[in-house]
Write a protein that holds these residues in place. Structure first.
Motif, PDB file in Angstrom:
ATOM      1  N   MET B 102      -6.467  -2.351   8.715  1.00 60.34           N
ATOM      2  CA  MET B 102      -7.878  -2.514   7.578  1.00 60.34           C
ATOM      3  C   MET B 102      -8.345  -0.790   7.250  1.00 60.34           C
ATOM      4  O   MET B 102      -8.464  -0.891   6.678  1.00 60.34           O
ATOM      5  CB  MET B 102      -8.993  -2.790   8.765  1.00 60.34           C
ATOM      6  N   SER B 103      -7.660   0.482   8.144  1.00 57.56           N
ATOM      7  CA  SER B 103      -8.006   1.974   7.822  1.00 57.56           C
ATOM      8  C   SER B 103      -7.399   2.028   6.811  1.00 57.56           C
ATOM      9  O   SER B 103      -7.784   2.317   5.669  1.00 57.56           O
ATOM     10  CB  SER B 103      -7.269   2.927   9.189  1.00 57.56           C
ATOM     11  N   LEU B 104      -6.176   0.941   6.539  1.00 56.19           N
ATOM     12  CA  LEU B 104      -5.238   1.878   5.128  1.00 56.19           C
ATOM     13  C   LEU B 104      -5.792   0.758   4.251  1.00 56.19           C
ATOM     14  O   LEU B 104      -5.664   1.626   3.640  1.00 56.19           O
ATOM     15  CB  LEU B 104      -3.634   1.156   5.655  1.00 56.19           C
ATOM     16  N   LEU B 105      -6.268  -0.527   4.046  1.00 50.84           N
ATOM     17  CA  LEU B 105      -7.001  -0.939   3.507  1.00 50.84           C
ATOM     18  C   LEU B 105      -7.880  -0.633   2.705  1.00 50.84           C
ATOM     19  O   LEU B 105      -8.233  -0.877   1.583  1.00 50.84           O
ATOM     20  CB  LEU B 105      -6.655  -2.574   3.126  1.00 50.84           C
ATOM     21  N   LEU B 106      -8.347  -0.367   3.424  1.00 50.43           N
ATOM     22  CA  LEU B 106      -9.802   0.234   3.600  1.00 50.43           C
ATOM     23  C   LEU B 106      -9.844   1.505   1.976  1.00 50.43           C
ATOM     24  O   LEU B 106     -10.541   1.807   1.315  1.00 50.43           O
ATOM     25  CB  LEU B 106     -10.735   1.186   4.339  1.00 50.43           C
ATOM     26  N   VAL B 107      -8.341   2.228   2.412  1.00 43.21           N
ATOM     27  CA  VAL B 107      -8.540   4.004   1.604  1.00 43.21           C
ATOM     28  C   VAL B 107      -7.783   3.212  -0.209  1.00 43.21           C
ATOM     29  O   VAL B 107      -8.508   3.766  -1.049  1.00 43.21           O
ATOM     30  CB  VAL B 107      -7.182   4.729   2.059  1.00 43.21           C
ATOM     31  N   LEU B 108      -6.673   2.064   0.556  1.00 43.87           N
ATOM     32  CA  LEU B 108      -6.492   1.707  -0.457  1.00 43.87           C
ATOM     33  C   LEU B 108      -7.310   1.247  -1.810  1.00 43.87           C
ATOM     34  O   LEU B 108      -7.264   1.281  -2.976  1.00 43.87           O
ATOM     35  CB  LEU B 108      -5.379   0.828  -0.254  1.00 43.87           C
ATOM     36  N   ALA B 109      -8.365   0.157  -1.002  1.00 51.02           N
ATOM     37  CA  ALA B 109      -9.350  -0.537  -2.125  1.00 51.02           C
ATOM     38  C   ALA B 109     -10.203   1.306  -2.329  1.00 51.02           C
ATOM     39  O   ALA B 109     -10.657   0.595  -3.480  1.00 51.02           O
ATOM     40  CB  ALA B 109     -10.211  -0.839  -1.364  1.00 51.02           C
ATOM     41  N   LEU B 110      -9.697   2.047  -2.400  1.00 50.44           N
ATOM     42  CA  LEU B 110     -10.806   3.120  -2.588  1.00 50.44           C
ATOM     43  C   LEU B 110     -10.410   4.074  -4.401  1.00 50.44           C
ATOM     44  O   LEU B 110     -10.510   4.176  -4.912  1.00 50.44           O
ATOM     45  CB  LEU B 110     -11.217   3.978  -1.581  1.00 50.44           C
ATOM     46  N   VAL B 111      -9.318   3.701  -4.132  1.00 47.17           N
ATOM     47  CA  VAL B 111      -8.444   4.892  -5.102  1.00 47.17           C
ATOM     48  C   VAL B 111      -8.256   3.808  -6.709  1.00 47.17           C
ATOM     49  O   VAL B 111      -8.340   4.435  -7.527  1.00 47.17           O
ATOM     50  CB  VAL B 111      -6.361   4.133  -4.713  1.00 47.17           C
ATOM     51  N   PRO B 112      -8.464   3.086  -6.708  1.00 45.08           N
ATOM     52  CA  PRO B 112      -8.739   2.151  -8.282  1.00 45.08           C
ATOM     53  C   PRO B 112     -10.063   2.690  -9.006  1.00 45.08           C
ATOM     54  O   PRO B 112     -10.085   3.305  -9.933  1.00 45.08           O
ATOM     55  CB  PRO B 112      -8.695   1.033  -7.899  1.00 45.08           C
ATOM     56  N   ASP B 113     -11.267   2.881  -7.691  1.00 46.25           N
ATOM     57  CA  ASP B 113     -12.252   3.000  -8.341  1.00 46.25           C
ATOM     58  C   ASP B 113     -13.059   4.623  -8.633  1.00 46.25           C
ATOM     59  O   ASP B 113     -13.793   4.960  -9.084  1.00 46.25           O
ATOM     60  CB  ASP B 113     -13.821   1.450  -8.206  1.00 46.25           C
ATOM     61  N   VAL B 114     -12.424   5.120  -7.732  1.00 43.98           N
ATOM     62  CA  VAL B 114     -12.363   6.808  -6.287  1.00 43.98           C
ATOM     63  C   VAL B 114     -11.902   7.314  -7.666  1.00 43.98           C
ATOM     64  O   VAL B 114     -12.266   8.779  -7.517  1.00 43.98           O
ATOM     65  CB  VAL B 114     -13.076   6.060  -5.424  1.00 43.98           C
ATOM     66  N   GLY B 115     -10.507   6.677  -6.418  1.00 44.59           N
ATOM     67  CA  GLY B 115      -9.117   8.000  -6.872  1.00 44.59           C
ATOM     68  C   GLY B 115      -8.691   8.320  -8.212  1.00 44.59           C
ATOM     69  O   GLY B 115      -8.545   9.112  -9.046  1.00 44.59           O
ATOM     70  N   ARG B 116      -9.107   6.970  -8.780  1.00 43.67           N
ATOM     71  CA  ARG B 116      -8.221   7.357 -10.591  1.00 43.67           C
ATOM     72  C   ARG B 116      -9.587   7.107 -10.906  1.00 43.67           C
ATOM     73  O   ARG B 116      -9.224   6.736 -12.472  1.00 43.67           O
ATOM     74  CB  ARG B 116      -7.517   6.652 -10.985  1.00 43.67           C
ATOM     75  N   ARG B 117     -10.522   7.891 -10.195  1.00 43.36           N
ATOM     76  CA  ARG B 117     -12.321   7.708 -11.503  1.00 43.36           C
ATOM     77  C   ARG B 117     -12.438   8.493 -13.202  1.00 43.36           C
ATOM     78  O   ARG B 117     -12.839   7.973 -14.307  1.00 43.36           O
ATOM     79  CB  ARG B 117     -13.484   7.926 -10.902  1.00 43.36           C
ATOM     80  N   MET B 118     -11.317   9.227 -12.835  1.00 42.33           N
ATOM     81  CA  MET B 118     -10.776  10.716 -14.042  1.00 42.33           C
ATOM     82  C   MET B 118      -9.593  10.506 -14.745  1.00 42.33           C
ATOM     83  O   MET B 118      -9.339  10.812 -16.074  1.00 42.33           O
ATOM     84  CB  MET B 118     -11.051  12.266 -13.357  1.00 42.33           C
ATOM     85  N   ASN B 119      -9.213   9.452 -14.352  1.00 42.74           N
ATOM     86  CA  ASN B 119      -7.641   9.400 -15.263  1.00 42.74           C
ATOM     87  C   ASN B 119      -8.546   8.898 -16.287  1.00 42.74           C
ATOM     88  O   ASN B 119      -7.643   9.495 -17.799  1.00 42.74           O
ATOM     89  CB  ASN B 119      -6.761   8.322 -14.631  1.00 42.74           C
ATOM     90  N   TYR B 120      -9.088   8.139 -16.829  1.00 47.76           N
ATOM     91  CA  TYR B 120      -9.661   6.796 -17.679  1.00 47.76           C
ATOM     92  C   TYR B 120     -11.044   7.934 -18.633  1.00 47.76           C
ATOM     93  O   TYR B 120     -11.243   7.216 -19.559  1.00 47.76           O
ATOM     94  CB  TYR B 120      -9.647   6.007 -17.607  1.00 47.76           C
TER      95      TYR B 120
END
Lengths: 355, 156
Positions: B102-120
């Motif tokens: 669950m912890s791993l999934l929680l972190v992965l779920a944050l990546v598209p919207d938060v972690g990659r927020r400056m990419n585009y």
């Protein structure tokens, strides 16, 4: 009849536990499972915010000292081994030895908190807070930053200027404030006259650097730098700081620094600016990415510190008991919680101090 | 039903007796002290990346990989020896594996919207971010920062 015999001799039922551990330990492990997810959320948020940020301050930009983090890690590891030794002593019914180890654990945990408080104080004294109204962090040297500096200068100067009998100290303070105001005027004039050129921003960046010099910019000028930076070839007749500030002003990405270069500076890499030279100034400071850094740093370390405090309270309560074999289960449960707190710090230390 | 105990002694476990389970579990004091020394040594290994003696220069990728490997090793030592999971029965998997996933999934779920927020991110957003985009700072307003990374009409 068979029915009669059943009612006279009901079947003998035996309690079968779901898991082969005591209920207290089961509850503690269930609690730790939720704690794993709780800290995974916090640390995960830190990771994605940090690596997705347009800019992020270096360790020395925000007054973090790596050695202190390493020492705190060693202290927490030391407290983990003392809990284990306390448990072993309790299992052997050696109550006095067990209490001794628990007292030592309490002392080590308190040292950890003391170092953390010292670190927090270093941030607060430089205006680095997680949010308003105390935070003085601005993300870039723009017109908003200039307005904030001007407002602070006016707040300080107006009462001094209105004084009838000014002392020499007052005059000296006014002189400092005037020099800052003059630099601010010049920068804003450049911004007005040449809005398309970077000159105004560079002037503001230079002022921000005087107020709060960032180690990540200045470390690039260290004479004992790593070979990789020799290609910069800064000419003797140019001011290297000026050139680097201009470079930083026009850079799309934050300037990466050499960790080894930062340590070679005095005061563990932290530089002295106007805010340090004149502590009464307390001018706004410019740290790219500083606000997000402060929010995440104080959130993660704050929750960890709360867990440490809860652990210390538990150890304090244990100190009031006779820690013989009957208490070994309680010591084990408190110890499991304490090891988890240690576990969280094991990941926080490299993430916060060394990455 | 799967047997959650690999130890025959646990088959007759009495949950009401807190002392019936732990006998025979755990390592020796010497083992614990050795683990503690290993943890301090590994902490020094993490700090090594920060010293001038680190042989790989300023290569951030190597540093981070090394530090995460060291941290995971330290975490494993604490979990296995100090938290006694090395000597526990199979119930340990029931409680730790789902939480870790669950912890791993929680972190992965944050990546598209938060972690990659400056990419585009749009040019307007980058202008107001902490550092000035290079072309804007060089006095070329209206020039797209990285045309390949900014599909037409996409703004965040």
């Amino acid at each position: 009849m068979s029915d009669h015999s059943h009612s006279a001799h009901p079947p003998k039922l035996e309690y079968q536990p779901a898991l082969p551990i005591p209920n207290g330990k089961l509850c503690l492990w269930l609690f730790l499972s939720t704690e794993i997810m709780f800290f995974a959320g916090l640390i995960g948020a830190y990771i994605v915010l940090r690596f997705g940020a347009a800019a992020w301050p270096s360790t020395h930009d925000v007054h973090l000292v790596e050695l202190m983090g390493a020492i705190n890690t060693a202290v927490l590891i030391g407290s983990s081994i003392t809990v284990v030794l306390a448990l072993e002593a309790a299992k052997q019914n050696n109550a006095s030895l067990a209490k001794g180890w628990i007292v030592l654990t309490l002392a080590l945990g308190s040292i950890f908190l003391g170092v953390k408080a010292f670190e927090y104080r270093a941030k607060f004294s430089h205006g680095i807070y997680p949010g308003l109204p105390h935070s003085q962090i601005y993300e870039s040297a723009n017109v908003n930053y200039a307005a904030a500096v001007r407002q602070r200068v006016a707040e300080l100067k107006n009462p001094l200027a209105a004084k009838e009998n000014r002392t020499e100290e007052d005059d000296a303070q006014i002189q400092v404030l005037d020099s800052i105001a003059a630099e601010l005027d010049a920068a804003e004039k450049l911004l007005r006259d040449k809005p398309e050129a970077p000159d105004g921003r560079v002037a503001l960046l230079r002022l921000a650097d005087r107020i709060y010099p960032r180690a990540s910019v200045h470390a690039l000028h260290d004479g004992n730098m790593h070979d990789e930076l020799e290609h910069l070839k800064i000419e003797d007749d140019q001011d290297p700081l000026e050139e680097e500030i201009e470079k930083a002003a026009s850079a799309a990405t934050p300037v990466l620094t050499l960790a080894s270069a930062e340590t070679s500076n005095a005061d563990a890499g932290h530089l002295v600016g106007l805010n340090d030279q004149y502590p009464w100034l307390q001018l706004p400071i410019m740290i790219p990415g500083g606000n997000t850094w402060a929010s995440t740093y104080f959130l993660v370390t704050g929750f960890h510190a709360i867990h440490v405090i809860v652990g210390l309270i538990a150890f304090g309560l244990l100190c009031t008991k006779t820690l013989n074999a009957a208490y070994s289960g309680v010591i084990e449960n408190v110890g499991l919680y304490w090891h988890f707190v240690d576990l969280v710090w094991i990941f926080l230390f490299p993430l916060l101090y060394l990455f | 039903m799967a047997n959650l105990s690999h130890d025959p002694a646990h088959q007759s476990f009495d949950a009401s007796d807190p002392h019936s389970v732990e006998h025979g579990h755990g390592g020796s004091i010497r083992t614990y002290v050795m683990v503690a020394l290993a943890l301090v040594f590994l902490t020094a290994c993490s700090y090594w990346t920060y010293t001038p003696f680190w042989p790989f220069g300023d290569n951030v990728a190597i540093k981070r990989t090394w530090m995460m490997a060291v941290s995971c090793t330290k975490a494993m030592l604490v979990i296995l020896f100090f938290m006694h999971l090395k000597w526990e029965a199979n119930w340990k998997w029931v409680l730790t594996v789902p939480a870790s996933m669950m912890s791993l999934l929680l972190v992965l779920a944050l990546v598209p919207d938060v972690g990659r927020r400056m990419n585009y991110a749009s040019r307007e957003r980058l202008i107001n971010s902490a550092q000035q985009p290079e072309r804007e700072a060089a006095g070329k307003p209206g020039t797209a920062l990285r045309p390949a990374e900014h599909p037409v009409g996409e703004k965040h």
